[in-house]
Design a protein around this motif. Structure first.
Motif, PDB file in Angstrom:
ATOM      1  N   ALA A  25       4.858   9.760  -2.123  1.00 19.96           N
ATOM      2  CA  ALA A  25       3.823   9.079  -2.907  1.00 19.96           C
ATOM      3  C   ALA A  25       2.973  10.060  -3.708  1.00 19.96           C
ATOM      4  O   ALA A  25       2.506   9.734  -4.813  1.00 19.96           O
ATOM      5  N   THR A  26       2.765  11.251  -3.181  1.00 21.83           N
ATOM      6  CA  THR A  26       1.964  12.249  -3.889  1.00 21.83           C
ATOM      7  C   THR A  26       2.644  12.680  -5.182  1.00 21.83           C
ATOM      8  O   THR A  26       2.001  12.812  -6.232  1.00 21.83           O
ATOM      9  N   LYS A  27       3.951  12.873  -5.134  1.00 21.91           N
ATOM     10  CA  LYS A  27       4.694  13.244  -6.340  1.00 21.91           C
ATOM     11  C   LYS A  27       4.703  12.096  -7.354  1.00 21.91           C
ATOM     12  O   LYS A  27       4.578  12.321  -8.557  1.00 21.91           O
ATOM     13  N   ILE A  28       4.845  10.873  -6.850  1.00 16.71           N
ATOM     14  CA  ILE A  28       4.842   9.721  -7.752  1.00 16.71           C
ATOM     15  C   ILE A  28       3.488   9.594  -8.435  1.00 16.71           C
ATOM     16  O   ILE A  28       3.403   9.376  -9.647  1.00 16.71           O
ATOM     17  N   ARG A  29       2.409   9.758  -7.660  1.00 13.61           N
ATOM     18  CA  ARG A  29       1.059   9.684  -8.241  1.00 13.61           C
ATOM     19  C   ARG A  29       0.854  10.771  -9.295  1.00 13.61           C
ATOM     20  O   ARG A  29       0.258  10.518 -10.358  1.00 13.61           O
ATOM     21  N   GLN A  85      -3.610   6.377   2.488  1.00 10.64           N
ATOM     22  CA  GLN A  85      -3.313   7.804   2.483  1.00 10.64           C
ATOM     23  C   GLN A  85      -2.683   8.250   3.795  1.00 10.64           C
ATOM     24  O   GLN A  85      -1.737   9.054   3.796  1.00 10.64           O
ATOM     25  N   GLN A  86      -3.178   7.708   4.904  1.00 10.44           N
ATOM     26  CA  GLN A  86      -2.610   8.049   6.205  1.00 10.44           C
ATOM     27  C   GLN A  86      -1.173   7.547   6.341  1.00 10.44           C
ATOM     28  O   GLN A  86      -0.314   8.204   6.928  1.00 10.44           O
ATOM     29  N   GLN A  87      -0.912   6.356   5.760  1.00 17.18           N
ATOM     30  CA  GLN A  87       0.431   5.778   5.844  1.00 17.18           C
ATOM     31  C   GLN A  87       1.361   6.312   4.752  1.00 17.18           C
ATOM     32  O   GLN A  87       2.552   6.033   4.764  1.00 17.18           O
ATOM     33  N   GLY A  88       0.802   7.064   3.805  1.00 14.86           N
ATOM     34  CA  GLY A  88       1.634   7.719   2.803  1.00 14.86           C
ATOM     35  C   GLY A  88       2.142   6.836   1.692  1.00 14.86           C
ATOM     36  O   GLY A  88       3.266   7.023   1.216  1.00 14.86           O
ATOM     37  N   PHE A  89       1.312   5.862   1.249  1.00 13.13           N
ATOM     38  CA  PHE A  89       1.740   5.066   0.098  1.00 13.13           C
ATOM     39  C   PHE A  89       0.657   5.036  -0.979  1.00 13.13           C
ATOM     40  O   PHE A  89      -0.539   5.077  -0.689  1.00 13.13           O
ATOM     41  N   MET A  90       1.100   5.003  -2.228  1.00 14.37           N
ATOM     42  CA  MET A  90       0.193   4.886  -3.358  1.00 14.37           C
ATOM     43  C   MET A  90      -0.164   3.421  -3.538  1.00 14.37           C
ATOM     44  O   MET A  90       0.685   2.540  -3.404  1.00 14.37           O
ATOM     45  N   LEU A  91      -1.431   3.153  -3.844  1.00 13.33           N
ATOM     46  CA  LEU A  91      -1.919   1.791  -4.018  1.00 13.33           C
ATOM     47  C   LEU A  91      -2.274   1.564  -5.485  1.00 13.33           C
ATOM     48  O   LEU A  91      -3.148   2.222  -6.031  1.00 13.33           O
ATOM     49  N   MET A  92      -1.571   0.629  -6.123  1.00 16.92           N
ATOM     50  CA  MET A  92      -1.868   0.230  -7.498  1.00 16.92           C
ATOM     51  C   MET A  92      -2.545  -1.133  -7.448  1.00 16.92           C
ATOM     52  O   MET A  92      -2.032  -2.062  -6.811  1.00 16.92           O
ATOM     53  N   ALA A  93      -3.689  -1.270  -8.126  1.00 18.92           N
ATOM     54  CA  ALA A  93      -4.422  -2.530  -8.058  1.00 18.92           C
ATOM     55  C   ALA A  93      -5.022  -2.895  -9.404  1.00 18.92           C
ATOM     56  O   ALA A  93      -5.371  -2.024 -10.201  1.00 18.92           O
ATOM     57  N   THR A  94      -5.154  -4.207  -9.630  1.00 22.93           N
ATOM     58  CA  THR A  94      -5.848  -4.690 -10.821  1.00 22.93           C
ATOM     59  C   THR A  94      -7.327  -4.921 -10.512  1.00 22.93           C
ATOM     60  O   THR A  94      -7.964  -5.761 -11.134  1.00 22.93           O
ATOM     61  N   SER A  95      -7.839  -4.184  -9.548  1.00 26.13           N
ATOM     62  CA  SER A  95      -9.256  -4.252  -9.236  1.00 26.13           C
ATOM     63  C   SER A  95     -10.072  -3.694 -10.402  1.00 26.13           C
ATOM     64  O   SER A  95      -9.828  -2.583 -10.868  1.00 26.13           O
TER      65      SER A  95
END
Length: 387
Positions: A337-341, A121-131
């Motif tokens: 990233a916020t708009k993409i999310r 969030q601080q770096q401004g990227f969305m994280l997608m995971a198969t967790s």
């Protein structure tokens, strides 16, 4: 002299034009960070994910790329090898965010996802995971998306389905021993499995042992668990270490079924072990094990392209990138990233995924059906419980 000056000026203009063209070309690229093990104990798993992502990117780009606010972008997956180690995943994430300015990172493991959640969030990227671990979506991170099942939602029906399969086959499987891989997912998956297994009539967990996916000697753990005479052995990580555990368990005389989490799919086990060691192995599958035309076509295309057998994680990588591409187009932005999310829920509803993913919620969870996979003579068939 005048001609020399003219030539120099033309050269400068040519160099400037070259740099300008390069800048325009780069501006037309949407980079997606992919943090995955390409070496170490999870390499086969990570490469299978990488290949699925590559297939999706090539298909999207060949079809014209993605249209974002009136401009066309090609997708560029940028791969970083985390070696199946959390500290390497942190380095990958920070490098991709700072140097490549990626606004989305995809990873096929909890081992990489959780450390990157500390700064995405601080770096401004969305994280997608198969967790699959429930904790991935309960920490309040507003820029996470899960593109597999949450075991809090699916473990109980899956355990009941496993039990239904054993009953159908007339197999008395009541006592299980669990090998718990030392990751966030390993612990949460094992805890969830144990909780719901113990609710079955006459069922129990007769032992647990911790292990590392990068190890190769599991005799100490097995020598602790097998004297408890479990009917089945439960494994919680990817195929490479799982294959070693199975081989060593068979060498120690264990003849019962193996139950493995979704981290391992049967195709890879069949490549690593002879059929007599894997026959009867139970796998946690999604639609991957179903007789679905889209999945069948994907498996053939993957085999033809890479001369490798695809794994379930290959299909998830493929589905995940296709979903993301639609969301970026709908968001009208490649750098927010916020708009993409925010665009991800509607984009999922508009994307036909092989795994029938649906209903992305605010926390980042989706709905996804689960099946029981059964290995026999190197092949995997699916059991859904339907008559």
């Amino acid at each position: 002299m005048a001609k020399l000056k003219q030539a120099a000026a033309a050269l400068c203009l040519g160099v400037f034009a070259l740099f300008a063209l390069h800048a325009v070309a780069r501006a037309d690229v949407f980079p997606v960070g992919i943090v995955t093990p390409l070496s170490g104990g999870g390499a086969d798993y990570g490469i299978a994910f990488q290949n699925g992502v590559k297939m999706a990117a090539e298909e999207i780009n060949k079809a014209g790329g993605i249209s974002v606010a009136g401009r066309t972008y090609t997708i560029e997956p940028v791969f970083c090898d985390d070696e199946f180690k959390p500290d390497k995943a942190v380095n990958c994430g920070k490098e991709l965010a700072a140097q490549r300015k990626v606004r989305v990172i995809m990873t096929p493991s909890s081992l990489a996802a959780f450390p990157m959640m500390g700064f995405n969030q601080q770096q401004g990227f969305m994280l997608m995971a198969t967790s699959q671990t429930p904790k991935f979506t309960t920490l309040g991170n507003k820029l996470v998306v899960r593109f597999t099942n949450n075991t809090d939602r699916t473990m109980e029906p899956w355990v009941n389905l496993v039990n239904a399969y054993f009953q159908k086959e007339g197999k008395a499987v009541k006592k299980v021993a669990i090998m718990v891989v030392n990751t966030e997912l390993g612990k949460s998956w094992a805890d969830n499995f144990a909780r719901y297994w113990a609710k079955l009539p006459g069922a129990s967990v007769v032992g647990k042992a911790s292990y590392d996916a990068n190890d190769t000697d599991f005799y100490p753990q097995l020598s602790t668990l097998l004297p408890n005479e479990p009917d089945a052995l439960v494994l919680t990580t990817v195929c490479q270490p799982s294959a070693i555990v199975i081989k060593q368990a068979r060498e120690l005389g264990f003849k019962g079924p193996i139950i493995n989490s979704a981290a391992c799919s049967g195709e890879e086990l069949a490549k690593l072990l002879p059929a007599e060691q894997t026959n009867g192995t139970i796998l946690e599958l999604s639609g991957w094990g179903a007789d679905d035309p889209a999945i069948t076509a994907f498996k053939k295309a993957y085999q033809d392209k890479f001369n490798l057998t695809p794994q379930q994680i290959s299909g998830l990588g493929y589905d995940g990138l296709r979903w993301l591409a639609r969301a970026v187009s709908d968001a009208g932005s490649v750098d927010d990233a916020t708009k993409i999310r925010a665009a991800m829920p509607a984009a999922l509803a508009a994307t036909k995924t092989m795994f029938s993913m649906s209903n992305l919620d605010q926390a980042g969870d989706i709905d996804m059906p689960v099946l029981v996979g059964i290995m026999s003579n190197g092949k995997v068939t699916a059991f859904s419980g339907a008559k």
